[in-house]
Write a protein that holds these residues in place. Structure first.
Motif, mmCIF file in Angstrom:
data_model
loop_
_atom_site.group_PDB
_atom_site.id
_atom_site.type_symbol
_atom_site.label_atom_id
_atom_site.label_comp_id
_atom_site.label_asym_id
_atom_site.label_seq_id
_atom_site.Cartn_x
_atom_site.Cartn_y
_atom_site.Cartn_z
ATOM 1 N N PHE A 23 -4.946 7.306 6.495
ATOM 2 C CA PHE A 23 -4.559 6.447 7.615
ATOM 3 C C PHE A 23 -3.172 6.781 8.166
ATOM 4 C CE2 PHE A 23 -1.647 3.634 5.383
ATOM 5 C CZ PHE A 23 -2.089 3.625 4.074
ATOM 6 N N VAL A 24 -2.376 7.587 7.491
ATOM 7 C CA VAL A 24 -1.091 8.045 8.036
ATOM 8 C C VAL A 24 -0.999 9.560 8.089
ATOM 9 C CG1 VAL A 24 0.168 5.962 7.383
ATOM 10 C CG2 VAL A 24 0.084 7.919 5.809
ATOM 11 N N LYS A 25 -2.011 10.246 7.644
ATOM 12 C CA LYS A 25 -1.974 11.706 7.630
ATOM 13 C C LYS A 25 -1.790 12.241 9.043
ATOM 14 C CE LYS A 25 -4.314 13.538 4.416
ATOM 15 N NZ LYS A 25 -5.410 13.980 3.523
ATOM 16 N N GLY A 26 -0.896 13.213 9.168
ATOM 17 C CA GLY A 26 -0.591 13.769 10.478
ATOM 18 C C GLY A 26 0.528 13.048 11.203
ATOM 19 N N ARG A 27 0.911 11.877 10.711
ATOM 20 C CA ARG A 27 2.006 11.121 11.325
ATOM 21 C C ARG A 27 3.188 10.956 10.367
ATOM 22 N NH1 ARG A 27 1.628 6.000 12.844
ATOM 23 N NH2 ARG A 27 0.087 5.389 11.255
ATOM 24 N N PHE A 28 2.928 10.821 9.084
ATOM 25 C CA PHE A 28 3.980 10.614 8.078
ATOM 26 C C PHE A 28 4.111 11.860 7.211
ATOM 27 C CE2 PHE A 28 3.866 5.663 7.616
ATOM 28 C CZ PHE A 28 3.957 5.543 8.994
ATOM 29 N N THR A 29 5.361 12.239 6.923
ATOM 30 C CA THR A 29 5.631 13.404 6.087
ATOM 31 C C THR A 29 6.686 13.052 5.055
ATOM 32 O OG1 THR A 29 5.177 14.878 7.959
ATOM 33 C CG2 THR A 29 6.317 15.823 6.061
ATOM 34 N N GLU A 67 0.833 -1.194 0.000
ATOM 35 C CA GLU A 67 0.000 0.000 0.000
ATOM 36 C C GLU A 67 0.870 1.247 0.000
ATOM 37 O OE1 GLU A 67 -2.415 -0.019 3.544
ATOM 38 O OE2 GLU A 67 -0.691 -0.075 4.893
ATOM 39 N N ALA A 68 0.330 2.310 -0.567
ATOM 40 C CA ALA A 68 1.036 3.580 -0.610
ATOM 41 C C ALA A 68 0.864 4.329 0.703
ATOM 42 C CB ALA A 68 0.511 4.427 -1.763
ATOM 43 N N VAL A 69 1.938 4.975 1.171
ATOM 44 C CA VAL A 69 1.835 5.778 2.390
ATOM 45 C C VAL A 69 2.115 7.257 2.155
ATOM 46 C CG1 VAL A 69 2.251 3.851 3.963
ATOM 47 C CG2 VAL A 69 4.194 5.177 3.117
ATOM 48 N N SER A 70 2.836 7.611 1.111
ATOM 49 C CA SER A 70 3.046 9.023 0.782
ATOM 50 C C SER A 70 3.670 9.124 -0.602
ATOM 51 C CB SER A 70 3.998 9.725 1.763
ATOM 52 O OG SER A 70 3.437 9.902 3.029
ATOM 53 N N CYS A 71 3.217 10.093 -1.383
ATOM 54 C CA CYS A 71 3.790 10.329 -2.698
ATOM 55 C C CYS A 71 4.006 11.821 -2.926
ATOM 56 C CB CYS A 71 2.898 9.756 -3.800
ATOM 57 S SG CYS A 71 2.788 7.948 -3.789
ATOM 58 N N SER A 99 19.669 14.343 -4.019
ATOM 59 C CA SER A 99 18.873 13.365 -4.797
ATOM 60 C C SER A 99 18.184 12.376 -3.871
ATOM 61 C CB SER A 99 19.771 12.614 -5.789
ATOM 62 O OG SER A 99 20.291 13.486 -6.765
ATOM 63 N N THR A 100 17.640 12.897 -2.795
ATOM 64 C CA THR A 100 17.082 12.037 -1.749
ATOM 65 C C THR A 100 15.657 12.458 -1.398
ATOM 66 O OG1 THR A 100 19.280 11.640 -0.828
ATOM 67 C CG2 THR A 100 17.410 11.180 0.603
ATOM 68 N N VAL A 101 14.822 11.454 -1.228
ATOM 69 C CA VAL A 101 13.460 11.652 -0.754
ATOM 70 C C VAL A 101 13.359 11.006 0.625
ATOM 71 C CG1 VAL A 101 11.027 11.159 -1.193
ATOM 72 C CG2 VAL A 101 12.549 11.685 -3.089
ATOM 73 N N TYR A 102 12.742 11.712 1.549
ATOM 74 C CA TYR A 102 12.645 11.238 2.921
ATOM 75 C C TYR A 102 11.199 10.897 3.287
ATOM 76 C CZ TYR A 102 17.227 13.472 3.240
ATOM 77 O OH TYR A 102 18.531 13.832 3.031
ATOM 78 N N LEU A 103 11.066 10.009 4.256
ATOM 79 C CA LEU A 103 9.772 9.763 4.874
ATOM 80 C C LEU A 103 9.973 9.864 6.381
ATOM 81 C CD1 LEU A 103 6.781 8.991 4.431
ATOM 82 C CD2 LEU A 103 7.458 6.624 4.928
ATOM 83 N N GLN A 104 9.471 10.952 6.949
ATOM 84 C CA GLN A 104 9.520 11.132 8.393
ATOM 85 C C GLN A 104 8.274 10.470 8.983
ATOM 86 O OE1 GLN A 104 11.876 12.616 10.455
ATOM 87 N NE2 GLN A 104 10.612 11.877 12.153
ATOM 88 N N MET A 105 8.486 9.531 9.893
ATOM 89 C CA MET A 105 7.376 8.798 10.493
ATOM 90 C C MET A 105 7.374 9.049 11.996
ATOM 91 S SD MET A 105 7.625 5.195 8.403
ATOM 92 C CE MET A 105 9.186 4.722 9.169
ATOM 93 N N ASP A 106 6.325 9.645 12.471
ATOM 94 C CA ASP A 106 6.189 9.974 13.892
ATOM 95 C C ASP A 106 5.022 9.211 14.503
ATOM 96 O OD1 ASP A 106 6.877 13.314 12.854
ATOM 97 O OD2 ASP A 106 8.279 11.928 13.816
ATOM 98 N N ASN A 107 5.048 9.112 15.831
ATOM 99 C CA ASN A 107 3.974 8.423 16.564
ATOM 100 C C ASN A 107 3.688 7.054 15.947
ATOM 101 O OD1 ASN A 107 1.966 8.036 18.468
ATOM 102 N ND2 ASN A 107 0.420 9.174 17.305
ATOM 103 N N LEU A 108 4.733 6.283 15.779
ATOM 104 C CA LEU A 108 4.605 4.993 15.123
ATOM 105 C C LEU A 108 3.787 4.018 15.955
ATOM 106 C CD1 LEU A 108 8.178 4.795 13.643
ATOM 107 C CD2 LEU A 108 6.079 4.525 12.322
#
Length: 125
Positions: free
Chosen positions: A62-68, A45-49, A76-85
């Protein structure tokens, strides 16, 4: 096209992780790129694009407000910040792109054509 993820690991519930995806073979100024995950026994499943031509993001509820999702073009880097896991966030996380797809929403709803090898995220309760 090459995508290399890193940053996964074991974290307690409520903690944070930042995943990195280093992209090579193309420039991060046109195609959409995103983060996806697959837990054991479940579909991917997709979590952020992110649309790299205009920085518009798509984040499922389902991840809005927690994943950025964010981008550093100088690296040349894309990050996924995941909070309140949460324990249900446990999965292998993949970076994916499609050089012919420019919409973050469309990429998150269709299968990317290119994938990284994935990085394991485990959240303990």
């Amino acid at each position: 096209v090459q995508l290399v993820e890193s940053g996964g690991g074991l974290v307690q519930a409520g903690g944070s992780l930042r995943l990195s995806c280093v992209a090579s073979g193309f420039t991060l100024n046109r195609p959409a790129i995103g983060w996806f995950r697959q837990a054991p026994g479940k579909e991917r499943e997709a979590v952020s694009c992110l649309s790299t031509n205009n920085d518009i993001t798509y984040v499922p509820d389902f991840v809005k407000g927690r994943f950025t999702i964010s981008i550093d073009r100088s690296k040349s880097t894309v990050y996924l910040q995941m909070d309140n896991l949460r324990p249900e966030d446990t999965a292998v996380y993949y970076c994916g792109t499609d050089l012919g797809q420019f919409s973050s929403y469309a990429l998150c709803h269709r299968n990317p054509t290119d994938w990284g090898q994935g990085t394991q995220v485990t959240v303990s309760s």
